[in-house]
Design an enzyme around this catalytic site. Structure first.
Site, mmCIF file in Angstrom:
data_model
loop_
_atom_site.group_PDB
_atom_site.id
_atom_site.type_symbol
_atom_site.label_atom_id
_atom_site.label_comp_id
_atom_site.label_asym_id
_atom_site.label_seq_id
_atom_site.Cartn_x
_atom_site.Cartn_y
_atom_site.Cartn_z
ATOM 1 N N ARG A 261 0.842 -1.205 0.000
ATOM 2 C CA ARG A 261 0.000 0.000 0.000
ATOM 3 C C ARG A 261 0.873 1.249 0.000
ATOM 4 O O ARG A 261 1.846 1.329 0.742
ATOM 5 C CB ARG A 261 -0.919 -0.006 1.226
ATOM 6 C CG ARG A 261 -1.837 -1.218 1.208
ATOM 7 C CD ARG A 261 -2.881 -1.184 2.294
ATOM 8 N NE ARG A 261 -3.680 -2.414 2.223
ATOM 9 C CZ ARG A 261 -4.645 -2.723 3.068
ATOM 10 N NH1 ARG A 261 -4.956 -1.883 4.055
ATOM 11 N NH2 ARG A 261 -5.321 -3.845 2.935
ATOM 12 N N ARG A 276 2.034 0.711 10.321
ATOM 13 C CA ARG A 276 1.607 1.108 8.980
ATOM 14 C C ARG A 276 2.795 1.032 8.030
ATOM 15 O O ARG A 276 3.646 1.913 8.036
ATOM 16 C CB ARG A 276 1.031 2.529 9.021
ATOM 17 C CG ARG A 276 0.242 2.950 7.795
ATOM 18 C CD ARG A 276 -0.395 4.304 7.979
ATOM 19 N NE ARG A 276 -1.372 4.315 9.069
ATOM 20 C CZ ARG A 276 -2.663 3.988 8.922
ATOM 21 N NH1 ARG A 276 -3.127 3.673 7.735
ATOM 22 N NH2 ARG A 276 -3.475 3.987 9.953
ATOM 23 N N GLU A 348 -6.789 -1.361 15.144
ATOM 24 C CA GLU A 348 -7.330 -2.269 14.132
ATOM 25 C C GLU A 348 -6.342 -3.384 13.765
ATOM 26 O O GLU A 348 -5.166 -3.137 13.524
ATOM 27 C CB GLU A 348 -7.670 -1.492 12.857
ATOM 28 C CG GLU A 348 -8.254 -2.393 11.777
ATOM 29 C CD GLU A 348 -8.371 -1.700 10.421
ATOM 30 O OE1 GLU A 348 -8.440 -0.463 10.380
ATOM 31 O OE2 GLU A 348 -8.374 -2.428 9.413
ATOM 32 N N SER A 351 -10.480 -6.420 9.503
ATOM 33 C CA SER A 351 -11.666 -5.729 9.028
ATOM 34 C C SER A 351 -12.463 -6.746 8.215
ATOM 35 O O SER A 351 -11.941 -7.310 7.266
ATOM 36 C CB SER A 351 -11.226 -4.560 8.151
ATOM 37 O OG SER A 351 -12.278 -3.664 7.949
ATOM 38 N N ARG A 390 0.681 -6.649 12.410
ATOM 39 C CA ARG A 390 0.050 -6.066 13.595
ATOM 40 C C ARG A 390 -0.126 -7.104 14.701
ATOM 41 O O ARG A 390 -0.082 -6.771 15.890
ATOM 42 C CB ARG A 390 -1.291 -5.420 13.231
ATOM 43 C CG ARG A 390 -1.066 -4.154 12.416
ATOM 44 C CD ARG A 390 -2.330 -3.381 12.144
ATOM 45 N NE ARG A 390 -2.017 -2.186 11.365
ATOM 46 C CZ ARG A 390 -2.925 -1.278 10.982
ATOM 47 N NH1 ARG A 390 -4.190 -1.442 11.308
ATOM 48 N NH2 ARG A 390 -2.553 -0.229 10.295
#
Length: 425
Positions: A261, A276, A348, A351, A390
């Site tokens: 990303r 991130r 988070e 999802s 994560r």
RNA sequence: GGAAGCGUGGCCGAGCGGUUGAAGGCACUAGUCUUGAAAACUAGCAACGGGGCGACUCGUUCGUGAGUUCGAAUCUCACCGCUUCCA
């Protein structure tokens, strides 16, 4: 992509639903362009029927040996008229398609109201945050002595990358193995290996393109390819352009892939550590289901992701995302957030979304409904089961010890080759 | 890197400029027969878009795109994919 009928009949209801997200649908513009589309299409169809009849007449006359010259002249004229009408229709259709591709999915009625993440609704919590007898460090402070190396990564690739060595790298790999094994063995998923580079059409199918190009990495070449931002993209596209037999549903796929990303628009956010990254690993869950069972499937899929966090003994909570926070292609989303002691916050880690027929329509992914005998769109769901980087962060923080070591969660021990504890050096 | 061939409906497979949405087969659905099932026989059976309350009707689609033509599954070009052969 929405059902085109949503942009015709009950346009106001559609606009109202989209407004819950904060998406403004220009009703007057849609009405105008739809009206014009209808006119042009009727006209083009009429001219085409006329042209076809003319061509047929030429064929008939020719086979009878009659003089075709006058018929030919007429047919030529009709052909020219048709070409003009088709050109106008195509231009308008392109405009309409562009509009449709930019409209997000309709929300499920159970989605709570709200503009941003502050209005997300906590559905449940599991586990109690651990009481530390010392001040818990963040995952960077814990990880660096154990082999987490941002300096080398910066040298090789720049910001938002990481290098890991030794037992830490092994723990990272163990998480992947553990999650894949759990989902295939306990939850009935089929493991898939898929390409990490995909075409524009594939990304259009799942909704990343054309609207979110800035979030993707692409590579040059004779034919441009994009690095996948999630395994959802290649895995969901497995059913593109397919008409599935009813007995083959539900399909449940899991895949481990790296994800890439650009994080454009996240400048200054989570710049420290592994939260991130431009490149991270994820184990993804994808369901392809009959429309009438997609909400049951969403609960099931979410529970499968939760099972991973429970097995790892990581405290977490489940949020129902509010209207303004639900992603572009999703009708309803649950986020799983894991407890990070250093931030004293839940963050988070997964999802889980029901996209209903939004992706299926773009992909033309269908099943044959035995009740009607007709092909109908399937519903697609996806969720992280869970994000590896994560999860590693959460383990380092939640399992850290006063002396700087980190104990290995019990369920990962079989994958650690005898290592029970990470220590510096 | 060079050469040849192939991509047709849920699947297999014929067709290679004119009433072909496309033969035939498989699968599927219904009927006949049977106590039931199977077999056999008979019939039906593509998708998508538009218009109409509706019976219905118009259009598009033979890997993708462009072109030739009054008319393209069929001819031309490019691209994608697959197969085979040669280096």
């Amino acid at each position: 992509m929405l059902d085109p009928k949503c942009l015709r009949g009950d346009l106001l209801a559609t606009a109202a639903n989209l407004a819950r997200r904060g998406f403004v649908l220009d009703v007057a513009y849609v009405e105008k362009i739809e009206e014009r589309r209808k006119q042009l299409q009727i006209e083009a169809d009429r001219l085409r029927a006329q042209r076809n009849a003319g061509a047929k007449a030429v064929g008939n006359a020719k086979s009878k040996g009659e003089d075709v010259a006058p018929l030919l002249a007429q047919a030529q004229e009709w052909g020219a008229q048709l070409a003009q009408a088709e050109g106008a229709l195509e231009a308008l259709q392109n405009e309409l398609t562009q509009l449709q591709m930019g409209v997000p999915n309709l929300l499920h009625e159970s989605v709570p109201d709200g503009r941003d993440e502050h209005s997300n609704l906590e559905v449940r919590r599991w586990g109690a945050p651990r009481q530390f007898e010392f001040e818990p460090k963040d995952h960077v402070a814990v990880g660096e002595p154990l082999g987490m190396d941002f300096e080398s990564a910066g040298k090789i690739s720049g910001a938002r990358f990481v290098v890991m060595g030794g037992a830490l790298a092994r723990l990272h790999r163990a998480l992947i193995q553990f999650m894949l094994d759990t989902h295939t063995r306990d939850h009935g998923y089929k493991e898939m290996y898929v390409p990490y580079l995909v075409t524009e059409q594939t990304l259009t199918g799942t909704g990343q393109l054309p609207k979110f190009k800035q979030d993707l990495f692409s590579i040059e070449g004779e034919h441009p390819l994009y690095l996948i931002p999630t395994a959802e993209v290649p895995v969901t596209n497995l059913v593109r352009d397919q008409i599935l037999a009813p007995e083959s549903l539900p399909l449940k796929f899991t895949a481990h892939t790296p994800c890439f990303r650009s994080e454009a628009g996240a400048h200054g956010k989570d710049t420290r550590g592994m939260i991130r990254q431009h490149q991270f690993e994820k184990v993804e869950l994808v369901h392809i289901v009959r429309p009438d069972s997609s909400y049951a499937a969403l609960e099931e899929l979410t529970a499968h992701a939760e099972a991973i966090l429970k097995a790892l003994q990581l405290p977490y909570r489940v949020l129902a995302l509010c209207a303004g926070d639900v992603g572009f292609g999703s009708a309803k989303t649950y986020d799983l957030e894991v407890w990070l002691p250093s931030q004293r916050k839940y963050r988070e880690i997964s999802s889980c979304s029901n996209c209903e027929s939004f992706q299926a329509r773009r992909m033309q992914a269908r099943w044959r409904n035995p009740a009607t005998g007709k092909p109908e769109l399937v519903h697609t769901l996806n969720g992280s089961g869970v994000a590896i980087g994560r999860a590693l962060v959460a383990i380092l923080e939640n399992y850290q010890q006063a002396d700087g070591g980190v104990s290995v969660p019990e369920v990962l021990l079989p994958y650690m080759g005898g290592v029970t504890r990470l220590t510096a050096g």
